[in-house]
Design a protein around this motif. Sequence first.
Motif, mmCIF file in Angstrom:
data_model
loop_
_atom_site.group_PDB
_atom_site.id
_atom_site.type_symbol
_atom_site.label_atom_id
_atom_site.label_comp_id
_atom_site.label_asym_id
_atom_site.label_seq_id
_atom_site.Cartn_x
_atom_site.Cartn_y
_atom_site.Cartn_z
ATOM 1 N N ALA A 104 69.623 84.566 26.214
ATOM 2 C CA ALA A 104 68.475 84.087 26.985
ATOM 3 C C ALA A 104 67.284 83.816 26.078
ATOM 4 N N GLY A 105 67.091 84.686 25.082
ATOM 5 C CA GLY A 105 65.982 84.505 24.151
ATOM 6 C C GLY A 105 66.145 83.247 23.322
ATOM 7 N N ALA A 106 67.375 82.976 22.895
ATOM 8 C CA ALA A 106 67.623 81.767 22.104
ATOM 9 C C ALA A 106 67.346 80.513 22.931
ATOM 10 N N ARG A 107 67.712 80.566 24.214
ATOM 11 C CA ARG A 107 67.463 79.414 25.085
ATOM 12 C C ARG A 107 65.960 79.205 25.281
ATOM 13 N N LEU A 108 65.238 80.294 25.478
ATOM 14 C CA LEU A 108 63.790 80.179 25.653
ATOM 15 C C LEU A 108 63.132 79.643 24.388
ATOM 16 N N LEU A 109 63.575 80.132 23.231
ATOM 17 C CA LEU A 109 63.009 79.664 21.970
ATOM 18 C C LEU A 109 63.242 78.173 21.779
ATOM 19 N N GLU A 110 64.441 77.711 22.109
ATOM 20 C CA GLU A 110 64.793 76.307 21.916
ATOM 21 C C GLU A 110 63.914 75.384 22.756
ATOM 22 N N THR A 111 63.582 75.806 23.961
ATOM 23 C CA THR A 111 62.779 74.958 24.846
ATOM 24 C C THR A 111 61.277 75.180 24.649
ATOM 25 N N LEU A 112 60.905 76.399 24.300
ATOM 26 C CA LEU A 112 59.483 76.732 24.221
ATOM 27 C C LEU A 112 58.840 76.270 22.923
ATOM 28 N N ALA A 113 59.540 76.459 21.787
ATOM 29 C CA ALA A 113 58.941 76.185 20.476
ATOM 30 C C ALA A 113 58.417 74.754 20.348
ATOM 31 N N PRO A 114 59.197 73.716 20.701
ATOM 32 C CA PRO A 114 58.653 72.357 20.548
ATOM 33 C C PRO A 114 57.464 72.084 21.465
ATOM 34 N N ARG A 115 57.416 72.714 22.633
ATOM 35 C CA ARG A 115 56.286 72.494 23.535
ATOM 36 C C ARG A 115 55.010 73.142 22.993
ATOM 37 N N LEU A 116 55.154 74.318 22.433
ATOM 38 C CA LEU A 116 53.994 74.951 21.806
ATOM 39 C C LEU A 116 53.534 74.150 20.588
ATOM 40 N N ALA A 117 54.508 73.589 19.860
ATOM 41 C CA ALA A 117 54.162 72.762 18.698
ATOM 42 C C ALA A 117 53.370 71.530 19.123
ATOM 43 N N GLU A 118 53.758 70.936 20.270
ATOM 44 C CA GLU A 118 53.027 69.780 20.766
ATOM 45 C C GLU A 118 51.585 70.154 21.119
ATOM 46 N N ILE A 119 51.414 71.322 21.701
ATOM 47 C CA ILE A 119 50.066 71.778 22.032
ATOM 48 C C ILE A 119 49.246 71.967 20.762
ATOM 49 N N GLU A 120 49.857 72.591 19.732
ATOM 50 C CA GLU A 120 49.160 72.805 18.470
ATOM 51 C C GLU A 120 48.779 71.473 17.827
ATOM 52 N N ASP A 121 49.681 70.496 17.899
ATOM 53 C CA ASP A 121 49.391 69.179 17.319
ATOM 54 C C ASP A 121 48.226 68.504 18.040
ATOM 55 N N GLU A 122 48.214 68.616 19.358
ATOM 56 C CA GLU A 122 47.139 67.990 20.113
ATOM 57 C C GLU A 122 45.804 68.658 19.825
ATOM 58 N N LEU A 123 45.825 69.986 19.690
ATOM 59 C CA LEU A 123 44.590 70.681 19.351
ATOM 60 C C LEU A 123 44.118 70.293 17.957
ATOM 61 N N ALA A 124 45.082 70.160 17.040
ATOM 62 C CA ALA A 124 44.724 69.749 15.676
ATOM 63 C C ALA A 124 44.169 68.333 15.665
#
Length: 299
Positions: free
Chosen positions: A63-83
């Motif tokens: 379950a953790g691996a599945r959450l990481l796979e879907t969550l990480a790119p979305r958080l990265a998109e947020i970080e990119d937009e903030l940057a």
Amino acid sequence: MPRENLNDLQAFVHVAREGSFTKAAAQLGVSQSALSHAMRGLEERLGVRLLTRTTRSVATTEAGARLLETLAPRLAEIEDELAALAEYRERPAGTIRINATGHAAEYLAWPRLAPLLQQYPDLKVELTTDYGLADIVAERYDIGIRLGERLARDMVALPISPPLRMRVVGAPSYFRRHVAPVHPHDLAAHNCITLRLPTHGGLMPWDFGQDGHELSIRVSGQWTFNTMGMTRAAALAGSGLAWLPEDQVQAALLEGRLQSTLDDWSPHFDGYYAYYPSRRHVTVAMRTVLDALRGPMVG
């Protein structure tokens, strides 16, 4: 989920990537116990186990691996937009993470970026040296620096150096004890200082060329390092022959502390490129760093 749990989700990504509460806590600037407590709270709210803990490491559950796979790119998109908001500033600011070989970091990135950071005090650079072929997307680097022949696909690549020439060098004391090679195959009889490549765990071959004829020689010797800086130091100490970039040994050659051999077999190779993903948003800070990497040396 409540808004305040976004921090816990971001913390989970750090723990899952690092496989360690200690490393993740250091990155986040929190205590290990506080991070562990937050992860237990997140698991309780979700009603599912995300992490498997042992005395030495932490791993994700299915379950953790599945959450990481879907969550990480979305958080990265947020970080990119903030940057990207930095574009609304008059001066570049924020941190640019760069992954480069030790040679490129020392002889290209450092001399070009050091004056830049003096000019822009709000700009920060995290420069990681790595002779492996790092995945800059997966490891969250903004820019990579590699030789042209080693560039990954789907990257925007900008040349930042002229063609590179490698030289076989040794200290005068070494050549007093050994007859200089006249052909690359003669290196089999010499004590060669080798460089281990972390990507595949093998030793870097020495490449030569003459009149369209190319050779890749596997050498051996008493010393093996994983940085060119130590390879150069060993050559200067008379420990054997080394295969190094010309700019790294030029001063020592002019001063007589090193001597070169097989110069007729030392062609030029494709130079260094700064590269980044084609889909990556280029912020003001990132563009400023890229422009500096492509510019002339200062001083």
